[in-house]
Design an enzyme around this catalytic site. Structure first.
Site, PDB file in Angstrom:
ATOM      1  N   HIS A 104       0.841  -1.205   0.000  1.00 51.34           N
ATOM      2  CA  HIS A 104       0.000   0.000   0.000  1.00 51.34           C
ATOM      3  C   HIS A 104       0.876   1.256   0.000  1.00 51.34           C
ATOM      4  CE1 HIS A 104      -3.845  -1.982   0.489  1.00 51.34           C
ATOM      5  NE2 HIS A 104      -3.403  -2.658   1.525  1.00 51.34           N
ATOM      6  N   HIS A 147      -3.122  -8.501  14.183  1.00 53.35           N
ATOM      7  CA  HIS A 147      -2.482  -7.661  13.166  1.00 53.35           C
ATOM      8  C   HIS A 147      -2.722  -6.205  13.544  1.00 53.35           C
ATOM      9  CE1 HIS A 147      -1.434  -6.642   8.860  1.00 53.35           C
ATOM     10  NE2 HIS A 147      -2.225  -5.612   9.117  1.00 53.35           N
ATOM     11  N   TYR A 203     -11.331   3.351   7.419  1.00 51.59           N
ATOM     12  CA  TYR A 203     -10.276   2.937   6.504  1.00 51.59           C
ATOM     13  C   TYR A 203      -9.509   4.141   5.989  1.00 51.59           C
ATOM     14  CZ  TYR A 203     -11.117  -2.050   5.733  1.00 51.59           C
ATOM     15  OH  TYR A 203     -11.195  -3.406   5.867  1.00 51.59           O
TER      16      TYR A 203
END
Length: 356
Positions: free
Chosen positions: A19, A196, A287
């Protein structure tokens, strides 16, 4: 203090880090990073487009090099480590998974929104049929309480998952949030539990440690923290912390430090840090992909994008619901005008342009 056990560490520099790299990793970079991680004792290395198999697209961003080529390069390079791939139902299919197996993956990590574990049944089934180790990812896990997440994780276990992760996609969790969620999964499941982290609130290492203290069997990191938003827990820091705790699972701390410093740092376009934007994402719990859209619409309406993002977080917007941003902006504008005594706000012409 609880007796701690060494967790398995998966490095996802070559997936989550994609990303930050705008999916521009080269074969040479993959070869160098995998060789360094493998030599340092990292047991699992994830390699795919940031959005998983078949993620290279106009919607998610095109890869400079085919992910299958990168997976093949990684598998050829690794002498001990397993190569893993991410797969999102609705993006990756049996065809891409089969092709990734042919290139050398041994582990697939199947990711869904934390409310949608039921859509992963077919994917776990076919992965097990193909002989893969299977890991489930419950994304945006800050949005639901521990008991709900345990139910979703149990579904993944019933489908064939060997491990289920609590995934702090927005970097929004505090250590106690992590502890309660990991503990709920440990109590409910008979399989392994993972965690995570993202660093948007500066808590990636602290949250990873909290997960380990609650018995997490697997954790993730990226060299130099290279990842989406403010990045992930740095793999070299995880190794150092585990070593200080006396639960190093076989990682060479110095080699990981050198890999981060001399291999990854020179190719990074920027160092992910909790800057204003990243903090807003973690604070709002949305997000990172919402950020640019919110900036654009906020500029049209003379709003602060942080106001929009916080409201989106309150409404629990998830990926794919970017169309909410315009509605939220208009609602905020109406409230402000009403508070100023302007009565019902008329939708500006800009709204029509944005909706086209």
């Amino acid at each position: 203090m609880k007796t701690l056990t060494p967790p398995r560490v998966t490095d996802t520099t070559l997936r989550d880090g994609s990303h930050a790299m705008r999916h521009q990793f080269t074969r040479e970079q993959v070869r160098a990073i995998v060789a360094a991680l493998d030599e340092a004792g990292v047991p699992v290395i994830e390699v795919t487009h940031g959005d998983g198999l078949a993620g290279s697209s106009i919607q998610y961003g095109f890869s400079a090099t085919s992910e299958l080529e990168l997976i093949e390069e990684a598998a050829k390079t690794a002498k001990r480590a397993k190569i893993a791939a991410l797969l999102l139902p609705g993006i990756g299919t049996r065809r891409e998974l089969s092709a990734a197996i042919e290139r050398g993956i041994k582990v697939v990590r199947i990711a869904t929104q934390c409310t949608e574990a039921d859509i992963s049944e077919q994917h776990f089934g076919m992965a097990k049929e193909m002989g893969l180790e299977t890991v489930g990812f419950l994304m945006m896990a800050h949005m639901r309480p521990p008991e709900f997440l345990a139910e979703q994780a149990a579904l993944m276990e019933s489908y064939g998952a060997d491990c289920v992760y609590i995934v702090d996609s927005a970097g929004a969790m505090l250590p106690d949030d992590v502890r309660r969620r990991v503990a709920a999964l440990k109590e409910r499941l008979s399989i392994q539990v993972g965690f995570h982290a993202h660093n948007n609130l500066g808590l990636a290492i602290g949250n990873t440690l909290a997960a380990i203290e609650e018995g997490a069997d697997q954790v993730d990191g990226c060299l130099r923290g290279l990842g989406a938003g403010a990045g992930n827990a740095p793999t070299e820091l995880i190794a150092a912390v585990l070593d200080k705790l006396g639960i190093n699972p076989g990682l060479d701390v110095f080699k990981l430090m050198d890999a981060a410093e001399y291999i990854v740092a020179p190719i990074m376009p920027y160092q992910p840090i909790p800057d204003r934007d990243a903090i807003t994402i973690g604070y709002a719990g949305v997000y990172s992909t919402f950020l640019l859209h919110a900036r654009h619409i906020a500029a049209e309406f003379g709003l602060d994008p942080r106001e929009i993002l916080v409201e989106l977080g309150r409404r629990q917007a998830v990926a794919g619901q970017e169309d909410w941003i315009l509605d939220v902006a208009l609602d905020i504008l109406r409230r402000k005008r009403a508070a100023e005594g302007a009565g019902d706000a008329r939708e500006p012409a800009a709204a029509e342009r944005s909706a086209d």
